[in-house]
Design an enzyme around this catalytic site. Sequence first.
Site, PDB file in Angstrom:
ATOM      1  N   THR A 253       7.299  26.641   7.143  1.00  0.00           N
ATOM      2  CA  THR A 253       5.981  26.086   6.878  1.00  0.00           C
ATOM      3  C   THR A 253       4.905  27.018   7.413  1.00  0.00           C
ATOM      4  OG1 THR A 253       6.998  23.925   7.202  1.00  0.00           O
ATOM      5  CG2 THR A 253       4.609  23.970   7.015  1.00  0.00           C
TER       6      THR A 253
ATOM      7  N   SER B 176      12.900   6.836 -13.638  1.00  0.00           N
ATOM      8  CA  SER B 176      11.783   7.610 -14.169  1.00  0.00           C
ATOM      9  C   SER B 176      11.698   8.981 -13.508  1.00  0.00           C
ATOM     10  CB  SER B 176      10.481   6.831 -13.963  1.00  0.00           C
ATOM     11  OG  SER B 176       9.385   7.677 -14.106  1.00  0.00           O
ATOM     12  N   SER B 177      11.785   9.029 -12.187  1.00  0.00           N
ATOM     13  CA  SER B 177      11.661  10.332 -11.517  1.00  0.00           C
ATOM     14  C   SER B 177      12.825  11.244 -11.833  1.00  0.00           C
ATOM     15  CB  SER B 177      11.603  10.226  -9.994  1.00  0.00           C
ATOM     16  OG  SER B 177      10.983   9.107  -9.575  1.00  0.00           O
TER      17      SER B 177
ATOM     18  N   ARG C  82       1.942   0.326  15.132  1.00  0.00           N
ATOM     19  CA  ARG C  82       1.579   0.279  13.719  1.00  0.00           C
ATOM     20  C   ARG C  82       1.968  -1.064  13.133  1.00  0.00           C
ATOM     21  NH1 ARG C  82       6.347   3.914  10.770  1.00  0.00           N
ATOM     22  NH2 ARG C  82       5.131   3.513   8.905  1.00  0.00           N
TER      23      ARG C  82
ATOM     24  N   HIS D  51      13.430  11.698   4.199  1.00  0.00           N
ATOM     25  CA  HIS D  51      12.826  12.951   4.613  1.00  0.00           C
ATOM     26  C   HIS D  51      12.660  13.933   3.453  1.00  0.00           C
ATOM     27  CE1 HIS D  51      10.953  15.746   7.182  1.00  0.00           C
ATOM     28  NE2 HIS D  51      11.653  16.660   6.541  1.00  0.00           N
TER      29      HIS D  51
ATOM     30  N   HIS E 166      15.338  12.392  12.665  1.00  0.00           N
ATOM     31  CA  HIS E 166      14.166  12.439  13.540  1.00  0.00           C
ATOM     32  C   HIS E 166      13.299  11.198  13.346  1.00  0.00           C
ATOM     33  CE1 HIS E 166      12.125  15.050  10.226  1.00  0.00           C
ATOM     34  NE2 HIS E 166      11.798  13.802  10.038  1.00  0.00           N
ATOM     35  N   HIS E 167      13.610  10.399  12.331  1.00  0.00           N
ATOM     36  CA  HIS E 167      12.918   9.115  12.179  1.00  0.00           C
ATOM     37  C   HIS E 167      13.590   8.027  12.995  1.00  0.00           C
ATOM     38  CE1 HIS E 167      10.314  10.481   8.872  1.00  0.00           C
ATOM     39  NE2 HIS E 167      11.325  11.274   8.580  1.00  0.00           N
TER      40      HIS E 167
ATOM     41  N   SER F  70      -1.462  27.281  -3.776  1.00  0.00           N
ATOM     42  CA  SER F  70      -1.087  28.685  -3.960  1.00  0.00           C
ATOM     43  C   SER F  70      -1.634  29.246  -5.270  1.00  0.00           C
ATOM     44  CB  SER F  70       0.435  28.853  -3.946  1.00  0.00           C
ATOM     45  OG  SER F  70       0.957  28.386  -2.733  1.00  0.00           O
TER      46      SER F  70
ATOM     47  N   LYS G 205       4.195  29.921   5.165  1.00  0.00           N
ATOM     48  CA  LYS G 205       3.283  29.596   4.062  1.00  0.00           C
ATOM     49  C   LYS G 205       1.835  29.645   4.528  1.00  0.00           C
ATOM     50  CE  LYS G 205       6.046  26.983   0.975  1.00  0.00           C
ATOM     51  NZ  LYS G 205       5.482  27.671  -0.180  1.00  0.00           N
TER      52      LYS G 205
ATOM     53  N   HIS H  69       0.842  -1.202   0.000  1.00  0.00           N
ATOM     54  CA  HIS H  69       0.000   0.000   0.000  1.00  0.00           C
ATOM     55  C   HIS H  69       0.873   1.247   0.000  1.00  0.00           C
ATOM     56  CE1 HIS H  69      -2.854   3.065   1.341  1.00  0.00           C
ATOM     57  NE2 HIS H  69      -2.068   3.301   2.374  1.00  0.00           N
TER      58      HIS H  69
ATOM     59  N   ASP I 176       6.255  23.073 -25.240  1.00  0.00           N
ATOM     60  CA  ASP I 176       6.271  21.694 -24.750  1.00  0.00           C
ATOM     61  C   ASP I 176       7.328  21.591 -23.665  1.00  0.00           C
ATOM     62  OD1 ASP I 176       6.314  18.818 -24.502  1.00  0.00           O
ATOM     63  OD2 ASP I 176       5.366  18.754 -26.472  1.00  0.00           O
TER      64      ASP I 176
ATOM     65  N   TYR J 174       8.999  15.807   1.388  1.00  0.00           N
ATOM     66  CA  TYR J 174       8.798  17.152   0.850  1.00  0.00           C
ATOM     67  C   TYR J 174       8.616  17.149  -0.651  1.00  0.00           C
ATOM     68  CZ  TYR J 174       8.935  18.970   5.361  1.00  0.00           C
ATOM     69  OH  TYR J 174       8.578  19.220   6.641  1.00  0.00           O
TER      70      TYR J 174
ATOM     71  N   GLU K  65      12.147  13.106   0.561  1.00  0.00           N
ATOM     72  CA  GLU K  65      11.057  12.497  -0.207  1.00  0.00           C
ATOM     73  C   GLU K  65       9.685  12.998   0.273  1.00  0.00           C
ATOM     74  OE1 GLU K  65      10.607  10.667  -2.793  1.00  0.00           O
ATOM     75  OE2 GLU K  65       8.536  10.014  -2.488  1.00  0.00           O
TER      76      GLU K  65
ATOM     77  N   TRP L 263       7.457  -0.281   4.010  1.00  0.00           N
ATOM     78  CA  TRP L 263       7.965   0.444   2.842  1.00  0.00           C
ATOM     79  C   TRP L 263       9.360   0.991   3.094  1.00  0.00           C
ATOM     80  CZ3 TRP L 263       8.982   5.772   1.635  1.00  0.00           C
ATOM     81  CH2 TRP L 263       8.882   6.635   2.735  1.00  0.00           C
TER      82      TRP L 263
HETATM   83  C1  HEM Z   1       6.308  20.533  10.390  1.00  0.00           C
HETATM   84  C2  HEM Z   1       6.587  19.584   9.604  1.00  0.00           C
HETATM   85  C3  HEM Z   1       6.896  18.135   9.994  1.00  0.00           C
HETATM   86  C4  HEM Z   1       7.518  17.639  11.089  1.00  0.00           C
HETATM   87  C5  HEM Z   1       8.088  18.410  12.243  1.00  0.00           C
HETATM   88  C6  HEM Z   1       7.535  16.202  10.944  1.00  0.00           C
HETATM   89  C7  HEM Z   1       8.112  15.329  11.852  1.00  0.00           C
HETATM   90  C8  HEM Z   1       8.103  13.947  11.743  1.00  0.00           C
HETATM   91  C9  HEM Z   1       8.743  13.039  12.639  1.00  0.00           C
HETATM   92  C10 HEM Z   1       9.540  13.441  13.878  1.00  0.00           C
HETATM   93  C11 HEM Z   1       8.526  11.772  12.195  1.00  0.00           C
HETATM   94  C12 HEM Z   1       9.058  10.465  12.809  1.00  0.00           C
HETATM   95  C13 HEM Z   1       8.130   9.924  13.816  1.00  0.00           C
HETATM   96  C14 HEM Z   1       8.555   8.586  14.325  1.00  0.00           C
HETATM   97  O1  HEM Z   1       8.947   7.701  13.531  1.00  0.00           O
HETATM   98  O2  HEM Z   1       8.499   8.396  15.542  1.00  0.00           O
HETATM   99  C15 HEM Z   1       7.743  11.874  11.004  1.00  0.00           C
HETATM  100  C16 HEM Z   1       7.321  10.796  10.253  1.00  0.00           C
HETATM  101  C17 HEM Z   1       6.764  10.917   9.002  1.00  0.00           C
HETATM  102  N1  HEM Z   1       6.424  12.094   8.374  1.00  0.00           N
HETATM  103 FE1  HEM Z   1       6.572  13.969   9.127  1.00  0.00          FE
HETATM  104  N2  HEM Z   1       6.924  15.848   9.805  1.00  0.00           N
HETATM  105  C18 HEM Z   1       6.528  17.009   9.184  1.00  0.00           C
HETATM  106  C19 HEM Z   1       5.897  17.114   7.972  1.00  0.00           C
HETATM  107  C20 HEM Z   1       5.660  16.054   7.127  1.00  0.00           C
HETATM  108  C21 HEM Z   1       5.204  16.177   5.771  1.00  0.00           C
HETATM  109  C22 HEM Z   1       4.897  17.479   5.077  1.00  0.00           C
HETATM  110  C23 HEM Z   1       5.118  14.930   5.276  1.00  0.00           C
HETATM  111  C24 HEM Z   1       4.705  14.438   3.931  1.00  0.00           C
HETATM  112  C25 HEM Z   1       4.070  15.077   3.048  1.00  0.00           C
HETATM  113  C26 HEM Z   1       5.507  14.010   6.314  1.00  0.00           C
HETATM  114  C27 HEM Z   1       5.526  12.648   6.172  1.00  0.00           C
HETATM  115  C28 HEM Z   1       5.967  11.768   7.123  1.00  0.00           C
HETATM  116  C29 HEM Z   1       5.998  10.341   6.942  1.00  0.00           C
HETATM  117  C30 HEM Z   1       5.564   9.574   5.681  1.00  0.00           C
HETATM  118  C31 HEM Z   1       6.471   9.804   8.128  1.00  0.00           C
HETATM  119  C32 HEM Z   1       6.593   8.328   8.486  1.00  0.00           C
HETATM  120  C33 HEM Z   1       7.677   7.584   7.884  1.00  0.00           C
HETATM  121  C34 HEM Z   1       7.632   6.135   8.330  1.00  0.00           C
HETATM  122  O3  HEM Z   1       8.195   5.802   9.382  1.00  0.00           O
HETATM  123  O4  HEM Z   1       7.021   5.323   7.634  1.00  0.00           O
HETATM  124  N3  HEM Z   1       5.827  14.724   7.431  1.00  0.00           N
HETATM  125  N4  HEM Z   1       7.500  13.203  10.739  1.00  0.00           N
HETATM  126 CU    CU Z   2      11.017  13.282   8.261  1.00  0.00          CU
END
Ligand code: HEM
Ligand code: CU
Lengths: 190, 540
Positions: free
Chosen positions: B333, B174-175, B455, B258, B307-308, B273, B336, B82, B111, B262, B260, B147
């Site tokens: 952010t 591709s990307s 999870r 990370h 931070h992950h 916008s 914005k 998924h 184009d 963004y 990614e 994933w």
């Molecule tokens: C203020 C902005 C953001 C902050 C401070 C933030 C912070 C974090 C942190 C600390 C984690 C890790 C949590 C953990 O594993 O315990 C996380 C996970 C994640 N964030 Fe954010 N995030 C922000 C914005 C975003 C945005 C804009 C996206 C995507 C469009 C995003 C997508 C994700 C994803 C996909 C994960 C999980 C990854 C995984 O373990 O599978 N985050 N974020």
């Molecule tokens: Cu991140």
Amino acid sequence: MQREQENRKVLKIGLTVAVLMVGFGFALVPLYDIICDITGLNGKTGVLAAQDVRETAVDHTVVVQFDGTVNSDLPWSFRPKQFSMEVVPGKLYHTEYIAKNISTDDVTGQAVPSVAPNEASIYFSKTECFCFTEQLLASGEEKNMPVTFIVSADIPKDIDVLTLSYTFFNKNRMTTAEKQQAGNANHEKI
Amino acid sequence: MSHDITHDGVADHHDHDHKPKGFVKRWLMTTNHKDIGTLYLIFAFAMFILGGAMAMIIRLELFQPGLQFVEPDFFNQMTTMHALIMVFGAVMPAFVGLANWMIPMMIGAPDMALPRMNNWSFWILPFAFALLSSTLFMEGGAPAGGWTMYPPLVLQGGHNVAYLVFAVHLMGISSIMGAINVIATIMNMRAPNVGYLNMPLFVWTWLITAFLLIAVMPVLAGAVTMLLTDRYFDTSFFNAAGGGDPVLFQHIFWFFGHPEVYIMILPAFGVVSEIIPTFARKPLFGYVSMVYATAAIAFLSFIVWAHHMFSVGMPLGAELYFMYATMMIAVPTGVKIFNWVATMWKGSMTFETPMLFSLAFVILFTIGGFSGVMMALAPVDLQYHDTYFIVAHFHYVLVTGAVFAIIAGVYYWIPKWSGHMYNERLGKIHFWWSTISVNVLFFPQHFLGLAGMPRRIPDYSTQFAEFNMWSSIGGFAFGLAQVFFIYIVWKTVRGGEKATGQVWEGAKGLEWTVPSPAPHHTFEDFGPVDLDKMAHGKTH
Ligand code: HEM
Ligand SMILES: [Cu+2]
């Protein structure tokens, strides 16, 4: 056309950057090792230096805890003889682990050490260790595994407990080529 | 270059289109940015449905505690596939589709800069996903280690690793090609009098996204290559027994991962916008600060990856550094979000469907940002990590963020693409249906996470039963709403009220100066454009 050349230039630069970034990804491997060596980030132990071995004031002692586990691929039992020890930094100490092969095959194992907390790991060095070489245990064999170690005299005063942990891995884990052969052999039997 | 390549051989400039005839010529061999944009969007939609079906299986199993419908291993395959399909198959291609359609028309280019490569970037994707999806039918099944592909787990699942790795390689190629194309187009193909600070924000955000893509997709390719050699060629990059370190993979993966996230949200910022000024009938507030904020977010995204990994056992100094650096992202952010709100301030607003989705984006994305800032706090993240709290976080930023922006963009531009207005009443129903159900789906997951539900598990303790049931009900309703969306899009493409060229009363930008539907070839002469029609760069 002018524009076509410029587009090709962007294409070339873009592809070059992409290839360089693949290289950067791989460069992270040695970079990571270097950073870990310097900082002890991943718990890899330090290297003994002359100034580590010296008399220090006895008022600072450190408790070293011993921990041992086996990876699920390895049919051994493995434990420290003694669970903790109070040591004076700057002096050599000796302890032992006990490993036993509980399978019906001879198996070679390799122990991988780590020290926690990370900050302490560069102050911990082993002068002699069963983890320096592979260990072969015959089926049912039990063996004492000696370690000689020293906690550096330079260890910061605020660290008073550290843990030495070993994980034993199976060295006989077949390589892919061997697995392939084993697989083929099975097929031929059928 | 594009001039002669996009053309189907007939070099004239009559106002009727010269679309190539036949499926193979029109679609398989197309080099036309509009056709390729359409292909990307259709592909992304198909993947959205496939990934969505997997999500339905996940929510079905989690409807009640206990194991009812699927085996745990299959459940894990579903969560893994998924995510991979939604990230690489739905969200990213959808934004590339929007880029293909809109960027040339927004900057007055005939184009994309490299049209043949454009065709290639698209047609690689179906193969990549065929490769990935084929693992579902293999012995041992699809990848099931998440994933994030952490070793050693991902290497213990049979031969799907090889397919996974090659599929990721193809997606990466591709990307990267798509990104290079976007950069070349924006740098070289603008109409002669369009400067960088005339460009619409959608073009700006995509330019910056393209740089992120070129920088990090190769790193991911490297990381999965190391997985491949660890699995098949006895290297020990991540194998502790051989002197490697599994934590190293996490560092490399999140160095990609990370940025990614963004990559998936910056183009979404661009879309809203565009939409908010149109329906507020005011120019975007703080255009230049929007550009700088986007660039700042992109830069910061490279230095916060760990931070992950707060729970892997980093030294205190590193935990603190990554904590503060991550919290810093909230600043640009926030800029914005305040700019969007200020754009609406005292505007004469109307609430057509694209605007509704954009408003929901602003509010709900902010909720996702807040939970992000909570998780950025290293000491408390030890509790949130790997629970449903983070599942709630990233679905707020990705579903009510990225996906809502894509839906808003489709409603906003579909009159230009198809020449027909969508049915406003159905659009509004779709909006309320989606917005209510998506909150029923994801909001309770915050509480589940705080209460400790991990999870990626198929079964759970009975104390979590009620919130899970709500979440599943919301999930089914949200899924159904998107089937309804297909119906709306289908109906709009087939017929409906004729759209004018301008489409929206308050819309500014070159795309609204061409007729609807946009002719197969636009801005063919590379000549200067009427800057008064553009939203930015001049005092009005
Ligand atoms: C203020 C902005 C953001 C902050 C401070 C933030 C912070 C974090 C942190 C600390 C984690 C890790 C949590 C953990 O594993 O315990 C996380 C996970 C994640 N964030 Fe954010 N995030 C922000 C914005 C975003 C945005 C804009 C996206 C995507 C469009 C995003 C997508 C994700 C994803 C996909 C994960 C999980 C990854 C995984 O373990 O599978 N985050 N974020
Ligand atoms: Cu991140």
